[in-house]
Design an enzyme around this catalytic site. Sequence first.
Site, PDB file in Angstrom:
ATOM      1  N   HIS A  64       5.658 -15.935   2.001  1.00  0.00           N
ATOM      2  CA  HIS A  64       4.613 -15.028   2.480  1.00  0.00           C
ATOM      3  C   HIS A  64       3.250 -15.422   1.907  1.00  0.00           C
ATOM      4  CE1 HIS A  64       7.961 -11.808   2.761  1.00  0.00           C
ATOM      5  NE2 HIS A  64       7.535 -12.002   3.997  1.00  0.00           N
ATOM      6  N   CYS A 104       6.483  -7.172  -3.954  1.00  0.00           N
ATOM      7  CA  CYS A 104       7.450  -6.855  -2.890  1.00  0.00           C
ATOM      8  C   CYS A 104       8.197  -5.546  -3.098  1.00  0.00           C
ATOM      9  CB  CYS A 104       8.538  -7.917  -2.798  1.00  0.00           C
ATOM     10  SG  CYS A 104       8.018  -9.555  -3.147  1.00  0.00           S
TER      11      CYS A 104
HETATM   12  C1  CIR Z   1      13.468 -12.013   2.380  1.00  0.00           C
HETATM   13  O1  CIR Z   1      13.661 -13.212   2.552  1.00  0.00           O
HETATM   14  O2  CIR Z   1      13.014 -11.289   3.266  1.00  0.00           O
HETATM   15  C2  CIR Z   1      13.825 -11.419   1.046  1.00  0.00           C
HETATM   16  N1  CIR Z   1      14.968 -12.061   0.508  1.00  0.00           N
HETATM   17  C3  CIR Z   1      12.663 -11.526   0.086  1.00  0.00           C
HETATM   18  C4  CIR Z   1      11.453 -10.762   0.547  1.00  0.00           C
HETATM   19  C5  CIR Z   1      10.367 -10.784  -0.453  1.00  0.00           C
HETATM   20  N2  CIR Z   1       9.278  -9.968  -0.017  1.00  0.00           N
HETATM   21  C6  CIR Z   1       8.012 -10.209  -0.287  1.00  0.00           C
HETATM   22  O3  CIR Z   1       7.675 -11.230  -0.877  1.00  0.00           O
HETATM   23  N3  CIR Z   1       7.109  -9.356   0.159  1.00  0.00           N
END
Ligand code: CIR
Length: 255
Positions: free
Chosen positions: A161, A248
């Site tokens: 991201h 997150c």
């Molecule tokens: C994903 O791949 O969607 C999750 N395992 C990790 C998401 C992390 N979110 C973020 O950086 N905002």
Amino acid sequence: MPRIALTREVSESIARCELTHLEREPIDVGRARAQHAAYESALRTLGCRVERVEPAPDDLDSVFIEDTAVVFPELAIITRPGALSRRGETAAVAQTLAPYRRNVNIQSPGTLDGGDVLVASRTVFVGQSARTNARGIEQIRQVASPLGYTVIGIRVTGCLHLKSAVTEVAEGTLLLQPRWVDPAPFDGFDTIEVDSDDLYGANALRIGSRVIYPTAFPKTAARLAAHGISLHLVEADELAKAEGAVTCCCLMFEA
Ligand code: CIR
């Protein structure tokens, strides 16, 4: 006005989460939950009222609640996450936000993950990534521009991201991983680069004048401290195996 931080518990099955740039390795759920609880305590210490959204044990990535919404003072954008497995996460978050904000939904074929949205003052930087597409960025622009925000799309490659690569650590100051993001669009902001040893060190969570930051990146932490930034360090390495970081795990807004 109370500052609210919405969080969501770590799913028992998080070991089967989405992974894009990391090799899968075992995740100790007990340890992840303990670190998550310490993170929630840090949020409280820094003045937030922590509210947990109802658990979603079958939504393996639901602890990463940031991806489900972007909350502005004026309204909340409910996202349409780029990963199919994550689409079910938004409904309960939308319901929790409804008493606080008017909700606007990202519509198909747009996709948007909150982790791709960096709001710095009246500028909204949106990463065009594997999760967020051009139609998602266009929809956020349609909603935010009339409110006086400037929306800038930024290509994101090499990391999950936009906020894996750049976050705000003080008013007008950004922490940046130059391997993953071109500093040019951030002209006008002061920037601090992560130490070259700290690949995943650009994700920091600012709460007023304090910053929640992982213990895993001491060299970048020292750099931030040298810039006068006050850090509250947390262990976050277990959820880092699920490709998550400190921004997150909450959705923060003023009630
Ligand atoms: C994903 O791949 O969607 C999750 N395992 C990790 C998401 C992390 N979110 C973020 O950086 N905002």
